[in-house]
Design an enzyme around this catalytic site. Structure first.
Site, PDB file in Angstrom:
ATOM      1  N   HIS A 131      -9.397  -2.582  -4.753  1.00  0.00           N
ATOM      2  CA  HIS A 131     -10.135  -2.954  -5.931  1.00  0.00           C
ATOM      3  C   HIS A 131     -11.019  -1.576  -6.453  1.00  0.00           C
ATOM      4  O   HIS A 131     -11.271  -1.491  -7.434  1.00  0.00           O
ATOM      5  CB  HIS A 131     -11.031  -4.194  -5.877  1.00  0.00           C
TER       6      HIS A 131
ATOM      7  N   GLU B 144      -6.116  -7.190  -9.519  1.00  0.00           N
ATOM      8  CA  GLU B 144      -5.482  -7.722  -8.142  1.00  0.00           C
ATOM      9  C   GLU B 144      -4.171  -6.973  -7.593  1.00  0.00           C
ATOM     10  O   GLU B 144      -3.900  -6.933  -6.393  1.00  0.00           O
ATOM     11  CB  GLU B 144      -5.390  -9.128  -8.098  1.00  0.00           C
TER      12      GLU B 144
ATOM     13  N   GLU C  63     -10.238  -4.722  -0.791  1.00  0.00           N
ATOM     14  CA  GLU C  63     -11.222  -4.404  -1.599  1.00  0.00           C
ATOM     15  C   GLU C  63     -11.409  -3.047  -1.883  1.00  0.00           C
ATOM     16  O   GLU C  63     -11.904  -2.597  -2.945  1.00  0.00           O
ATOM     17  CB  GLU C  63     -12.657  -4.905  -0.494  1.00  0.00           C
TER      18      GLU C  63
END
Ligand code: ZN
Length: 512
Positions: A271, A297, A268
């Site tokens: 991201h 991604e 995460e």
């Protein structure tokens, strides 16, 4: 220079569309992290109102007028031209789907999600079979409308375009085909060595609070700006950004296994670094967001797999791990590293390892393209799933909860989404190789200098936001189109080292 930000023009109007989307995203974040269970009903209504308002703004002919006015003065290759391209794409998508179809799909979605949940719990398709058939019918209709509107030449491409602009079924079939051809025998070979790696080095009594402190230290080292973010718990980890100054991540940990929590956070944060690195001056504009879901991604997978599972990373992170989690005090890089590279064919995608994960995506790509073309109908989908799963992974689901009904995506109508996960894995390896050639990232990571990689990504990926078309972004950053070679080389190298085996020369399946 007129960049279209003059009052009353294109980008000012676009700001409203963008703000409505951001407001929905804040409420959705709250729903997953903070909202009490009984808030559900009211929240659904507010989100539906915001979505309808945004759709109305997007379809407003006055918006198209200012977009086209901007188009008439945008120089080819300019940022304004990219803004026009992305604005047109969003407007075309919104206008192409007839309102009645849009409404029918939204209404059907809640029913389909409920019967999917039931199917998942009862491990039997039940009412979900008919609801999925209706959802597939609605998506076929939407795809046909998008093709009619000139958004793509083929129905599957039309649905892909929403998540991965410019990607086509034909191109994906080639690159995923390469992946499949090489990974299937490789996974079969490793399957025979099941149990050869002892993963005790990452297991023990691991209090969640201590795991969180360790994960936060790693997130900080990666460059995640906590004054522009948050870390909270949620059932399914995700990242959501409301502009570069507010990018939030969530996580979920396992009290007995280091991997889900730590690698979830690294994923995460990957991201989030992308969102925090988007140019502030483009915030709220059509081309101001990520280039595509696949590129998004790639950022998470790169930090999670190429960095987080590398020996160099652990050479300096291990003392921090020992300090926070005494139960793992006996862990060494030599005992830990193989445990991060266990390959085990399994039925559940979200629990799959780095290697077999890609075959889970191939399975879904195969099924959904056949469903969309009409070559496969829903009554046969379970058999098709089980057979394809057995052929690709060598394991066969016992029911539907560990088979065709395991993912929420199709129940939501998200057909054409899964390939973005594989694009992310391919591109992560490709970007890492390019960064290693350019700025010797492997050495920098081993020295604990993670900023070398982040700076490269900022320059080559983040700074471009959605301005460059995805294919051009990839070519410029890596010198090649999207391909399977780098990921395959990375996976083969890791498997050989972790299992102490020789997989032979790639492309010659008969070599022993
Ligand atoms: Zn992700």
């Amino acid at each position: 220079m007129d960049d279209g930000t003059a009052p009353g023009t294109f980008l000012e109007r676009w700001g409203e569309v963008s703000d409505l989307g951001t407001a929905s995203a804040v409420l959705a974040w709250d729903q997953e992290t903070m909202m009490p269970p009984r808030g559900q009903g009211g929240r659904g209504r507010v989100l539906a109102t915001l979505a309808a308002l945004r759709h109305e703004r997007l379809c407003d002919p006055a918006l198209t007028d200012v977009v086209e006015e901007a188009a008439s003065r945008a120089l080819p290759g300019s940022v304004l031209a990219a803004q026009v391209r992305e604005a047109r794409r969003a407007v075309r998508h919104a206008v192409a789907i007839p309102q009645a179809l849009e409404r029918a799909t939204a209404e059907h979605q809640s029913r389909c999600l409920a019967s999917w949940q039931e199917a998942h719990t009862a491990d039997a398709l039940g009412a979900f079979a008919d609801d999925l058939a209706e959802m597939v019918r609605l998506r076929r209709e939407a795809a046909a409308a998008l093709v009619d509107a000139g958004i793509a030449a083929h129905p599957y491409d039309a649905l892909l375009d929403e998540f991965e602009p410019g990607a086509t079924e034909a191109d994906l079939a080639v690159v995923l085909g390469d992946l499949q051809q090489q990974l299937v025998p490789l996974v079969a070979a490793v399957g025979e060595l099941d149990g050869a790696i002892d993963d005790g080095a990452v297991r023990g009594e691991l209090p969640i609070g201590a795991q969180e402190r360790f994960a936060r230290r790693i997130a900080e080292r990666m460059g995640y700006a906590i004054d522009a973010g948050r870390l909270d718990a949620s059932a399914h980890p995700f990242t959501t950004g409301f502009g570069p100054g507010d990018v939030r991540i969530t996580w979920r940990a396992d009290e007995h296994d280091l991997r889900p929590g730590l690698f979830g956070v690294m994923h995460e944060v990957g991201h989030a670094l992308y969102e925090q690195g988007l140019p502030p001056e483009l915030d709220g504009t059509p081309a101001g967001g990520a280039a595509s879901l696949g590129v998004h991604e790639s950022q998470s997978r790169l930090w999670e797999n190429q960095v987080g599972r590398s020996r160099g990373f652990w050479s300096w992170a291990l003392p921090m791990l020992h300090a926070e989690l005494p139960a793992l005090a006996g862990t060494t890089v030599a005992s830990l590293w193989p445990a991060l590279h266990v390959v085990r064919p399994s039925l559940i995608r979200v629990e799959a390892d780095e290697v077999t994960y890609n075959l889970h995506v191939v399975l879904r790509f195969e099924i959904e393209r056949r469903l969309l073309s009409g070559e496969l109908e829903v009554p046969d989908v379970r058999d098709a799933w089980d057979e394809t799963c057995a052929a690709l992974l060598g394991v066969r689901p016992a029911g539907v909860a560990d088979g065709v009904a395991q993912d929420i995506h199709w129940a939501m109508g998200a057909i054409g989404y899964f390939p973005t996960y594989a694009i992310g894995n391919l591109l992560a390896a490709q970007l890492y190789s390019a960064a290693d050639r350019a700025v010797q990232v492997t050495d920098a990571v081993a020295a604990g200098e993670l900023d070398v990689l982040l700076d490269w990504l900022r320059r080559e990926v983040h700074a471009h936001a959605g301005v460059l078309p995805v294919a051009e972004l990839i070519e410029r950053a890596t010198g090649a189109p999207l391909r399977a070679d780098d990921l395959l080389a990375h996976l083969r190298g890791d498997i050989e080292a972790a299992y102490g085996i020789d997989l032979g020369t790639p492309g010659t399946p008969d070599a022993s």
